[in-house]
Design an enzyme around this catalytic site. Structure first.
Site, short mmCIF file in Angstrom:
data_model
loop_
_atom_site.label_atom_id
_atom_site.label_comp_id
_atom_site.label_asym_id
_atom_site.label_seq_id
_atom_site.Cartn_x
_atom_site.Cartn_y
_atom_site.Cartn_z
N ASN A 10 112.26 43.70 112.24
CA ASN A 10 111.14 43.69 111.29
C ASN A 10 110.93 45.13 110.84
O ASN A 10 110.42 45.95 111.60
CB ASN A 10 109.89 43.15 112.00
CG ASN A 10 108.63 43.32 111.16
OD1 ASN A 10 108.71 43.57 109.96
ND2 ASN A 10 107.47 43.19 111.79
N TRP A 11 111.35 45.40 109.61
CA TRP A 11 111.25 46.79 109.13
C TRP A 11 109.84 47.17 108.70
O TRP A 11 109.59 48.31 108.36
CB TRP A 11 112.24 46.99 107.96
CG TRP A 11 113.65 47.22 108.41
CD1 TRP A 11 114.18 46.96 109.64
CD2 TRP A 11 114.72 47.77 107.63
NE1 TRP A 11 115.51 47.31 109.68
CE2 TRP A 11 115.87 47.81 108.46
CE3 TRP A 11 114.84 48.22 106.31
CZ2 TRP A 11 117.10 48.29 108.01
CZ3 TRP A 11 116.06 48.70 105.87
CH2 TRP A 11 117.18 48.74 106.70
N LYS A 12 108.94 46.19 108.66
CA LYS A 12 107.56 46.46 108.23
C LYS A 12 107.59 47.17 106.87
O LYS A 12 108.45 46.89 106.05
CB LYS A 12 106.80 47.25 109.29
CG LYS A 12 106.93 46.63 110.68
CD LYS A 12 105.97 47.20 111.66
CE LYS A 12 106.26 46.62 113.04
NZ LYS A 12 105.18 46.84 113.98
N HIS A 94 102.53 37.44 111.87
CA HIS A 94 102.60 38.71 112.61
C HIS A 94 101.18 39.22 112.84
O HIS A 94 100.30 39.06 111.99
CB HIS A 94 103.42 39.73 111.81
CG HIS A 94 103.78 40.93 112.63
ND1 HIS A 94 102.88 41.93 112.93
CD2 HIS A 94 104.93 41.28 113.24
CE1 HIS A 94 103.47 42.84 113.68
NE2 HIS A 94 104.72 42.47 113.89
N GLU A 96 99.96 42.02 112.61
CA GLU A 96 99.49 42.95 111.58
C GLU A 96 98.99 42.20 110.36
O GLU A 96 98.26 42.76 109.54
CB GLU A 96 100.61 43.94 111.24
CG GLU A 96 100.83 44.93 112.38
CD GLU A 96 102.20 45.56 112.47
OE1 GLU A 96 102.96 45.49 111.48
OE2 GLU A 96 102.52 46.10 113.54
N GLU A 164 104.40 38.19 120.93
CA GLU A 164 104.24 39.64 120.77
C GLU A 164 102.84 40.07 121.22
O GLU A 164 101.88 39.96 120.45
CB GLU A 164 104.41 40.02 119.29
CG GLU A 164 105.76 39.69 118.72
CD GLU A 164 106.09 40.61 117.55
OE1 GLU A 164 107.11 41.29 117.62
OE2 GLU A 164 105.30 40.66 116.59
N GLY A 170 104.59 48.69 119.06
CA GLY A 170 104.62 50.07 118.60
C GLY A 170 104.00 51.07 119.56
O GLY A 170 103.73 52.21 119.19
N SER A 209 107.77 46.74 121.54
CA SER A 209 108.41 47.92 122.13
C SER A 209 109.75 47.62 122.80
O SER A 209 110.12 48.25 123.80
CB SER A 209 107.46 48.63 123.11
OG SER A 209 106.32 49.12 122.42
N GLY A 230 110.56 45.97 116.04
CA GLY A 230 110.03 46.76 114.95
C GLY A 230 110.71 48.12 114.87
O GLY A 230 111.78 48.28 114.27
N GLY A 231 110.11 49.10 115.52
CA GLY A 231 110.58 50.48 115.40
C GLY A 231 112.06 50.68 115.67
O GLY A 231 112.73 51.46 114.97
C1 PEP Z 1 106.84 44.14 115.69
O1 PEP Z 1 106.19 44.73 114.86
O2 PEP Z 1 107.10 42.94 115.54
C2 PEP Z 1 107.28 44.90 116.86
C3 PEP Z 1 107.68 44.24 117.90
O3 PEP Z 1 107.25 46.26 116.77
P1 PEP Z 1 107.81 47.31 117.87
O4 PEP Z 1 109.16 46.83 118.28
O5 PEP Z 1 107.86 48.60 117.13
O6 PEP Z 1 106.84 47.29 119.00
#
Ligand code: PEP
Length: 249
Positions: A10-12, A94, A96, A164, A170, A209, A230-231
């Site tokens: 997920n590049w956000k 999500h 967010e 999640e 993050g 994470s 994500g990251g």
């Molecule tokens: C996400 O936003 O779905 C996520 C899991 O982010 P991260 O891996 O950066 O925690």
């Protein structure tokens, strides 16, 4: 049949055209690990270009869709519009979006139905905030989200749940393996109670994470069928070790 591991990036709101080179490197690496399903969900502006730049059949997806097919919804994108530009996947619910845009379980369910109706595979996110985890209510909270946001009727191969924990996204924090196993087992149990044998075909991803160091342990946990990342999904150097960890299981 065993569920195939599924690793989704997920590049956000990250990436412009120059980042397509990263996507190409990721998909090239993923092709070398055919036992793992890999998808990338870039910002909407890159979906079409990423489909064009990726190998044929690579799974590119959106990070959200509107529940309606069309209409006066300024700034929104319909699921069929994603499909029209070659997307095969959409993330819905999500945290967010649930938190930042006030999306309810009913909204998320409607978006999931729209995605499925447009022929996309859906990744439906659930997860608890930190205070709920600390007060011992995480499983009840997440099962209520599952009950409220998973549609009634769908091909189980085309809907994955992503657990999640919000406090793990993050932050570098991750739940214990025991807590992940307990949550994924509880989600599987709730799906089995509602959908019977079909629940065994649904994939439950962990997100929060995930990185190259912790992926093997998380992905090796009971009922963890993959990861939403994500990251660590923005570059091949960070993402492919996670795909590799999945392939090694
Ligand atoms: C996400 O936003 O779905 C996520 C899991 O982010 P991260 O891996 O950066 O925690």
């Amino acid at each position: 049949m065993a569920r195939r591991k599924y690793v989704v990036g997920n590049w956000k709101m990250n990436g412009v055209s120059a980042a397509l080179a990263d996507a190409q490197a990721i998909f090239a690496g993923a092709e070398a690990r055919p036992a793992v399903d890999v998808a990338l969900c870039p910002p909407f502006t890159l979906v079409g270009a990423m489909v064009a730049a990726a190998p044929a059949g690579a799974a590119v997806g959106g990070q959200d869709c509107h529940s309606a097919a069309s209409g006066a919804f300024t700034g929104s994108v319909a699921a069929a519009m994603l499909a029209d530009i070659g997307a095969r996947v959409v993330i819905v619910g999500h945290s967010e979006r649930r938190d930042g845009f006030g999306e309810s379980d009913a909204d998320v369910r409607a978006k999931a139905e729209a995605g499925l109706g447009a022929g996309l595979s859906v990744i439906l996110c659930v997860g608890e905030p930190r205070d709920v985890r600390e007060s011992g209510g995480a499983i009840d909270h997440v099962l209520a989200q599952v009950a409220g946001s998973v549609p009634d009727d769908f091909d189980p191969h085309r809907l994955a749940i992503a657990y999640e924990p919000i406090w793990a996204i993050g932050t570098g924090l991750v739940p214990t393996v025991a807590d992940v196993a307990a949550m994924h087992g509880a989600i599987r149990g709730a799906l089995a109670a509602r959908f019977g044998d079909a629940a065994a075909d649904m994939r439950i991803l962990y997100g929060g994470s995930v990185n190259g160091e912790n992926a093997a342990e998380l992905l090796g946990t009971d009922d963890v069928d993959g990861a939403l990342v994500g990251g660590a999904s923005l570059t091949a150097a960070k993402f492919l070790p996670i795909v590799e960890a999945a392939a090694a299981l």
